[in-house]
Design a protein around this motif. Structure first.
Motif, PDB file in Angstrom:
ATOM      1  N   UNK A 120     -19.706  25.986   2.055  1.00  0.00           N
ATOM      2  CA  UNK A 120     -20.149  24.608   2.255  1.00  0.00           C
ATOM      3  C   UNK A 120     -18.966  23.823   2.797  1.00  0.00           C
ATOM      4  N   UNK A 121     -19.121  23.223   3.970  1.00  0.00           N
ATOM      5  CA  UNK A 121     -18.082  22.379   4.552  1.00  0.00           C
ATOM      6  C   UNK A 121     -18.578  20.945   4.495  1.00  0.00           C
ATOM      7  N   UNK A 122     -17.734  20.051   3.995  1.00  0.00           N
ATOM      8  CA  UNK A 122     -18.118  18.663   3.785  1.00  0.00           C
ATOM      9  C   UNK A 122     -17.565  17.764   4.884  1.00  0.00           C
ATOM     10  N   UNK A 123     -18.092  16.565   4.967  1.00  0.00           N
ATOM     11  CA  UNK A 123     -17.687  15.639   6.020  1.00  0.00           C
ATOM     12  C   UNK A 123     -16.230  15.202   5.893  1.00  0.00           C
ATOM     13  N   UNK A 124     -15.615  15.371   4.720  1.00  0.00           N
ATOM     14  CA  UNK A 124     -14.187  15.064   4.578  1.00  0.00           C
ATOM     15  C   UNK A 124     -13.323  16.289   4.890  1.00  0.00           C
ATOM     16  N   UNK A 125     -13.945  17.337   5.477  1.00  0.00           N
ATOM     17  CA  UNK A 125     -13.311  18.585   5.902  1.00  0.00           C
ATOM     18  C   UNK A 125     -12.848  19.487   4.765  1.00  0.00           C
ATOM     19  N   UNK A 126     -13.201  19.180   3.518  1.00  0.00           N
ATOM     20  CA  UNK A 126     -12.960  20.126   2.443  1.00  0.00           C
ATOM     21  C   UNK A 126     -14.051  21.193   2.507  1.00  0.00           C
ATOM     22  N   UNK A 127     -13.716  22.370   1.995  1.00  0.00           N
ATOM     23  CA  UNK A 127     -14.672  23.464   1.986  1.00  0.00           C
ATOM     24  C   UNK A 127     -14.708  24.107   0.612  1.00  0.00           C
ATOM     25  N   UNK A 128     -15.875  24.557   0.234  1.00  0.00           N
ATOM     26  CA  UNK A 128     -16.054  25.326  -0.992  1.00  0.00           C
ATOM     27  C   UNK A 128     -16.761  26.612  -0.621  1.00  0.00           C
ATOM     28  N   UNK A 129     -16.204  27.706  -1.097  1.00  0.00           N
ATOM     29  CA  UNK A 129     -16.847  29.004  -0.915  1.00  0.00           C
ATOM     30  C   UNK A 129     -17.447  29.428  -2.247  1.00  0.00           C
ATOM     31  N   UNK A 130     -18.699  29.781  -2.220  1.00  0.00           N
ATOM     32  CA  UNK A 130     -19.364  30.304  -3.398  1.00  0.00           C
ATOM     33  C   UNK A 130     -19.486  31.803  -3.177  1.00  0.00           C
ATOM     34  N   UNK A 131     -18.647  32.537  -3.882  1.00  0.00           N
ATOM     35  CA  UNK A 131     -18.563  33.980  -3.710  1.00  0.00           C
ATOM     36  C   UNK A 131     -19.497  34.649  -4.712  1.00  0.00           C
ATOM     37  N   UNK A 132     -20.379  35.484  -4.204  1.00  0.00           N
ATOM     38  CA  UNK A 132     -21.352  36.174  -5.034  1.00  0.00           C
ATOM     39  C   UNK A 132     -20.850  37.571  -5.345  1.00  0.00           C
ATOM     40  N   UNK A 133     -20.960  37.959  -6.594  1.00  0.00           N
ATOM     41  CA  UNK A 133     -20.523  39.293  -6.991  1.00  0.00           C
ATOM     42  C   UNK A 133     -21.543  39.956  -7.891  1.00  0.00           C
ATOM     43  N   UNK A 134     -21.570  41.256  -7.845  1.00  0.00           N
ATOM     44  CA  UNK A 134     -22.466  42.016  -8.722  1.00  0.00           C
ATOM     45  C   UNK A 134     -22.014  43.471  -8.766  1.00  0.00           C
ATOM     46  N   UNK A 135     -22.597  44.188  -9.679  1.00  0.00           N
ATOM     47  CA  UNK A 135     -22.389  45.628  -9.736  1.00  0.00           C
ATOM     48  C   UNK A 135     -23.625  46.344  -9.191  1.00  0.00           C
ATOM     49  N   UNK A 136     -24.301  45.727  -8.240  1.00  0.00           N
ATOM     50  CA  UNK A 136     -25.569  46.257  -7.721  1.00  0.00           C
ATOM     51  C   UNK A 136     -25.403  47.645  -7.106  1.00  0.00           C
ATOM     52  N   UNK A 137     -24.319  47.888  -6.383  1.00  0.00           N
ATOM     53  CA  UNK A 137     -24.129  49.214  -5.783  1.00  0.00           C
ATOM     54  C   UNK A 137     -23.956  50.264  -6.879  1.00  0.00           C
ATOM     55  N   UNK A 138     -23.178  49.940  -7.879  1.00  0.00           N
ATOM     56  CA  UNK A 138     -23.006  50.850  -9.008  1.00  0.00           C
ATOM     57  C   UNK A 138     -24.345  51.034  -9.730  1.00  0.00           C
ATOM     58  N   UNK A 139     -25.074  49.940  -9.859  1.00  0.00           N
ATOM     59  CA  UNK A 139     -26.386  49.963 -10.498  1.00  0.00           C
ATOM     60  C   UNK A 139     -27.311  50.927  -9.758  1.00  0.00           C
ATOM     61  N   UNK A 140     -27.303  50.843  -8.427  1.00  0.00           N
ATOM     62  CA  UNK A 140     -28.175  51.694  -7.616  1.00  0.00           C
ATOM     63  C   UNK A 140     -27.700  53.150  -7.631  1.00  0.00           C
ATOM     64  N   UNK A 141     -26.391  53.363  -7.464  1.00  0.00           N
ATOM     65  CA  UNK A 141     -25.857  54.715  -7.339  1.00  0.00           C
ATOM     66  C   UNK A 141     -25.841  55.492  -8.653  1.00  0.00           C
ATOM     67  N   UNK A 142     -25.603  54.806  -9.754  1.00  0.00           N
ATOM     68  CA  UNK A 142     -25.466  55.503 -11.032  1.00  0.00           C
ATOM     69  C   UNK A 142     -26.705  55.393 -11.907  1.00  0.00           C
ATOM     70  N   UNK A 143     -27.730  54.763 -11.386  1.00  0.00           N
ATOM     71  CA  UNK A 143     -28.993  54.630 -12.132  1.00  0.00           C
ATOM     72  C   UNK A 143     -28.779  53.950 -13.483  1.00  0.00           C
ATOM     73  N   UNK A 144     -28.052  52.840 -13.459  1.00  0.00           N
ATOM     74  CA  UNK A 144     -27.828  52.081 -14.683  1.00  0.00           C
ATOM     75  C   UNK A 144     -29.126  51.433 -15.150  1.00  0.00           C
TER      76      UNK A 144
END
Length: 87
Positions: A49-73
């Protein structure tokens, strides 16, 4: 009826002050995709998200989805999280 729940308890109260700095800002630009890792490979998904005052916020998404899929968690072992990063 909307799908947004009310917060009943702040999980990281010390983080709330920084997050509240986003109040009253106007979003100028939104971008979404995979971030580039230092070795050039594709990294986690990120919403920028970039704001009109030129500040930016990054919302980083994380998960163990690949491990979930590969290891059948089990479903209860699936983990999702997000991190707010200010530029």
């Amino acid at each position: 009826m909307n799908d947004l729940s009310d917060i009943i308890e702040h999980s990281l109260p010390e983080f709330l002050g920084k997050a509240k700095s986003l109040e009253d800002k106007t979003i100028k630009r939104v971008d979404y995709g995979h971030e580039k890792r230092s070795n050039g490979e594709r990294g986690n998904e990120v919403l920028i998200l970039e704001f009109t005052d030129d500040t930016r916020v990054r919302i980083k998404l994380g998960s163990n989805a690949m491990e979930f899929r590969n290891k059948k968690l089990k479903l209860e072992e699936l983990k999702l999280d997000f991190t707010l990063l200010w530029d």
